[in-house]
Each structure stands twice: as C-alpha cells, then as structure tokens.
Enzyme design. Structure first.
Site, PDB file in Angstrom:
ATOM      1  N   CYS A  85     -46.868  35.296  30.525  1.00 26.36           N
ATOM      2  CA  CYS A  85     -47.835  36.392  30.627  1.00 26.36           C
ATOM      3  C   CYS A  85     -47.302  37.478  31.567  1.00 26.36           C
ATOM      4  O   CYS A  85     -46.318  38.135  31.248  1.00 26.36           O
ATOM      5  CB  CYS A  85     -49.201  35.857  31.037  1.00 26.36           C
ATOM      6  SG  CYS A  85     -50.541  37.068  30.773  1.00 26.36           S
ATOM      7  N   HIS A 193     -50.368  32.513  26.897  1.00 30.92           N
ATOM      8  CA  HIS A 193     -50.369  31.408  27.855  1.00 30.92           C
ATOM      9  C   HIS A 193     -50.153  30.091  27.110  1.00 30.92           C
ATOM     10  O   HIS A 193     -51.091  29.564  26.509  1.00 30.92           O
ATOM     11  CB  HIS A 193     -51.708  31.344  28.601  1.00 30.92           C
ATOM     12  CG  HIS A 193     -51.902  32.427  29.595  1.00 30.92           C
ATOM     13  ND1 HIS A 193     -51.449  32.333  30.888  1.00 30.92           N
ATOM     14  CD2 HIS A 193     -52.501  33.639  29.487  1.00 30.92           C
ATOM     15  CE1 HIS A 193     -51.761  33.438  31.548  1.00 30.92           C
ATOM     16  NE2 HIS A 193     -52.398  34.249  30.717  1.00 30.92           N
ATOM     17  N   GLU A 195     -49.913  27.212  28.332  1.00 28.46           N
ATOM     18  CA  GLU A 195     -50.720  26.170  28.978  1.00 28.46           C
ATOM     19  C   GLU A 195     -52.175  26.200  28.524  1.00 28.46           C
ATOM     20  O   GLU A 195     -52.939  25.271  28.802  1.00 28.46           O
ATOM     21  CB  GLU A 195     -50.630  26.292  30.503  1.00 28.46           C
ATOM     22  CG  GLU A 195     -51.449  27.393  31.145  1.00 28.46           C
ATOM     23  CD  GLU A 195     -50.828  28.778  31.062  1.00 28.46           C
ATOM     24  OE1 GLU A 195     -51.380  29.698  31.674  1.00 28.46           O
ATOM     25  OE2 GLU A 195     -49.790  28.944  30.375  1.00 28.46           O
TER      26      GLU A 195
END
Length: 215
Positions: A85, A193, A195
């Site tokens: 990001c 992202h 994650e």
C-alpha cells in the site's frame, strides 16, 4: 535450490505506520519467521524485507528517513523488498500527495522510477473495497494469480515511468497498477493489502516467502 529445510527470515520494517500485526500473521501463515525491526542493521541479514504502510506519503517518507540508505542498499544488493500500500508508493520517486497538501516535493525511495498521482477529480476516493487483479506480465509475486480479487484502500496510485514496471493492473474508472516491480525484479509492491485479501492475499505472501528462499 532445495528450500524445504529452510525458513525464510523476513524483516518487517517498523517505522510507525502500517498494519504490523496483521502483516506479521499473514507472513507467518506463509511460513516466514518474522522480525519486527526499527534497526536498519537488521536488514542485510534477512532473506527479505517488507515495507508496510498506511497513511500519507510525506509522513511515511519522514518516518522512513532513517531507513532510506539501508533500504536502497538492500535493493541494490538484490534482496527482495516488498512494499505494501503506502509502502509500495514509497518505492516510487515522488507523489502528488505532498504537493496537494502544500508540502512541496517529497522524494520517495526512487527504486521504481515514477510518480504517485491522485484519482481524477469527481472520482470517489478513497478507492476502497474488493477489486479484480489482472496480471500484465510474469513475476514470481503473481504466481497462481490472475482474475482474483484483492482489498484496496487508497486515493493515489502509482504511475511508473516505464510500463514494464507494471506487473498487474486494476480498473477503477481508470486502469492503474495494482502491482509494480523494478527492472531487476527484486523490488516490488502491491497497492492492495494482501494481509486483508483472504486466500488471494495469502497466495501473494506465500509467493514472496518462496521468492525469498529461492533467490
């Protein structure tokens, strides 16, 4: 190279911005041993480095200032460096964001030549939510990925000087780079992202860990 008996040692750069806990969990799920570090001396011994990030470009570069030399040296030495990001945007040369808020030209790491630009006026920002990844060229980070969806939250996007730096794209009224990489291939980043991107994100993180072991 046989990597079955090795664990990738990954340094997650702690410069005060980023989803450190969730990125750590994702990398650990992918099989990495993660060290959260604010010490540039830790970088050179790692198999790979992750530069996370949430927030403003100028704040990110200010906080990451003490790490600049070590990150640039690691990239030049061929170490895998993965920006997430804001961390991806910081890999570029500069950003319109600092100028927009009256802070003038703030220089990025300049590892992927280019500039971060804002979505067109009238476009709803931030671009937030799930969107499709379209792979533009081969790179280890996109192994097993094409057409999957990932989670984005951003108001600016990368505009590399060289189209060859674009590994994957996403469409949000304009087609923009979702993944970029340098010419050597060892420095790369995702605008989304991983994650927060479920199984797709885990595959991206697994690809990174595998790349760290195979280089």
């Amino acid at each position: 190279m046989d990597t079955t008996d090795r664990t990738a040692e990954v340094v997650l750069v702690d410069y005060g911005l980023g989803n450190l806990r969730s990125v750590t969990r994702g990398l650990e799920r992918a099989g990495a041993e993660v060290t959260l570090s604010a010490d540039p001396d830790d970088f050179s011994a790692a198999d790979g480095i992750v530069l996370p990030g949430v927030g403003a470009f100028s704040e990110g570069m200010e906080n990451a200032g003490p790490f600049r030399e070590a990150l640039v040296a690691a990239a030049a030495d061929g170490q895998p460096l993965f920006g997430i990001c804001l961390g991806m945007q910081m890999l570029l040369t500069s950003s319109e964001e600092a100028e927009t808020v009256g802070q003038g030209d703030v220089r990025g790491l300049d590892l992927v030549p280019g500039r971060n630009v804002r979505f067109d006026e009238g476009q709803k920002v931030p671009h937030m939510g799930w969107n499709e990844l379209n792979v533009a060229r081969d790179h280890p980070i996109v192994e097993g990925i094409d057409g999957e969806y990932a989670y984005f939250v951003h108001s600016y996007y990368a505009a590399p000087d060289d189209d060859a730096a674009v590994v994957a794209t996403t469409d949000y009224s304009v087609e923009f780079p979702a993944i970029v990489a340098n010419e050597a291939g060892n420095v790369f980043g995702t605008q989304f992202h991983p994650e927060k991107s479920g199984e797709t994100g885990l595959q991206i993180l697994q690809n990174f860990v595998d790349y760290c072991l195979e280089r």
